[in-house]
Design a protein around this motif. Structure first.
Motif, PDB file in Angstrom:
ATOM      1  N   ASN A   1     -11.779  -6.415  -3.762  1.00 16.79           N
ATOM      2  CA  ASN A   1     -11.569  -4.972  -3.762  1.00 16.79           C
ATOM      3  C   ASN A   1     -12.500  -4.327  -4.790  1.00 16.79           C
ATOM      4  OD1 ASN A   1     -10.393  -2.300  -4.290  1.00 16.79           O
ATOM      5  ND2 ASN A   1      -8.599  -3.018  -3.177  1.00 16.79           N
TER       6      ASN A   1
ATOM      7  N   LYS B   1      -6.644  -0.185   0.565  1.00 20.08           N
ATOM      8  CA  LYS B   1      -6.594   0.210  -0.848  1.00 20.08           C
ATOM      9  C   LYS B   1      -5.909  -0.855  -1.707  1.00 20.08           C
ATOM     10  CE  LYS B   1      -6.452   5.209   0.062  1.00 20.08           C
ATOM     11  NZ  LYS B   1      -5.649   6.453  -0.091  1.00 20.08           N
ATOM     12  N   SER B   2      -4.962  -1.566  -1.144  1.00 22.72           N
ATOM     13  CA  SER B   2      -4.141  -2.482  -1.933  1.00 22.72           C
ATOM     14  C   SER B   2      -4.638  -3.920  -1.951  1.00 22.72           C
ATOM     15  CB  SER B   2      -2.695  -2.454  -1.429  1.00 22.72           C
ATOM     16  OG  SER B   2      -2.040  -1.285  -1.841  1.00 22.72           O
TER      17      SER B   2
ATOM     18  N   GLN C   1       0.829  -1.205   0.000  1.00 17.60           N
ATOM     19  CA  GLN C   1       0.000   0.000   0.000  1.00 17.60           C
ATOM     20  C   GLN C   1       0.866   1.260   0.000  1.00 17.60           C
ATOM     21  OE1 GLN C   1      -3.903   0.082   1.423  1.00 17.60           O
ATOM     22  NE2 GLN C   1      -3.549   1.765   2.842  1.00 17.60           N
TER      23      GLN C   1
END
Length: 358
Positions: free
Chosen positions: A292, A246-247, A227
């Motif tokens: 995600n 986020k990653s 990240q």
């Protein structure tokens, strides 16, 4: 009439009371021990085994004990022996490197039941169990093959044992189904959990062009590095999204709790016997964390089709043709690798860079 009914009621109550007393006695007589190779705070392998231990306490009311961060070798034998001497009659040893020590102690304590995770040697009082993690990695391979821009996947590996090699191979096989140009670069860290080493390995792989980081180690450190460096990553053993929201593309989740509860019940009711269990998506032992939101809808659809196919048996991650690094056909077209081949896997397939440590 009243007297007959009353006698039946009294009899039923007596039976119920007796069953309850027997169940209470069984719970009091069953003491369960766990041996972990890492700390339960690793948020990965040992953390998820400990979640399973807690499920035994919650669902069955049994007394459990655990010892964390046990080195594979003489320390393991000492810890397992102490648990057996202290009255634990069901002991789970949760790392491949505990296999020989588990068998050695089991021979000295024939009345104690042992369960060894990821091993292959059994005896009358030693069972083995593992999960088909490679199924999850094959699905993830499809995702990362679509998400990479550099066509380079970085893989942080622990030890060169078949379980880890299978995961690397399954990943590249899945990735090359959707992207023939993708390759995997591997860094072997020779540890199950060491946040510093894992983080350094992630940095090295990113420096070599990897824009997706995968791991068969247990801390969230690689995801945090990913990240910070703005690349994708995949969680290991548990959902690590909180460490890299986020990653993290998804995570391969080890769901041990149902197995642990079932085996503890078997120890309580006398139905326990030595056996081998190797569960995957179908049994629920392997799961995937939420995808995600950045993953395109068509990629999610593809991943789910593969997951469902593996679950219903229409897709096998190691279906031929499969070639090793030298271009030799290992699994011919129309065939699938059998469990013996998977359990003894000691070669890289095409697309994995570097030499496999011996």
């Amino acid at each position: 009439m009243f007297g007959s009914t009353w006698k039946k009621t009294i009899g039923a109550l007596a039976v119920a009371t007796g069953m309850a007393a027997a169940g209470q006695a069984a719970a009091e007589d069953t003491k369960v021990g766990f041996v972990y190779v890492g700390p339960i705070s690793d948020h990965g392998w040992s953390y998820m085994h400990n979640v399973g231990r807690e499920a035994i306490e919650k669902e069955l009311g049994l007394t459990t004990t655990y010892v964390e961060s046990v080195n594979e070798g003489p320390d393991a034998e000492r810890v397992i022996t102490k648990l057996a001497k202290d009255g634990h009659n069901l002991i789970f040893t949760t790392s491949f490197g505990f296999m020989n020590q588990t068998l050695k102690v089991a021979k000295r304590f024939p009345n104690v039941k042992f369960e060894h995770a990821t091993g292959f040697r059994r005896s009358d009082n030693v069972s083995t169990y593992s999960a088909r993690f490679y199924e999850g990695r094959y699905v993830v391979g499809h995702i990362v093959g679509k998400m990479t821009k550099t066509n380079t996947i970085g893989y942080i590996a622990s030890f060169p044992i078949p379980e880890v090699i299978r995961g690397i191979n399954a990943t590249i096989l899945g990735a090359r189904k959707v992207n023939p140009d993708v390759q995997i670069k591997v860094v072997w860290v020779n540890t199950w959990v060491d946040p510093g080493k894992e983080g350094d390995a992630a940095k090295a792989l990113i420096d070599q062009g990897a824009d997706v980081i995968m791991q068969h180690t247990d801390s969230p450190s690689p995801l945090q590095v990913a990240q910070n460096r703005g690349v994708w990553a995949v969680g290991q053993a548990s959902d690590m999204k909180t460490f890299a929201p986020k990653s993290q593309l998804t995570a391969i989740i080890d769901n041990w709790a149902p197995y642990y509860v079932a085996r503890a019940k078997a120890a309580m009711d006398g139905s326990w016997k030595s056996e081998d269990t190797w569960g995957g998506f179908k049994s629920g032992m392997v799961q995937l964390a939420d995808y995600n939101e950045a993953i395109p809808a068509d990629v999610v659809k593809l991943a789910e089709e593969v997951r469902v196919g593996i679950t219903d048996g229409s897709i096998h991650p190691f279906a031929g043709p499969i070639k090793n690094q030298a271009g030799e056909v290992i699994v011919p077209e129309g065939e699938v690798a059998d469990d013996k081949t998977l359990l003894g896997m000691n070669f890289y397939v095409e697309g994995v860079q570097g030499e496999l440590p011996q």
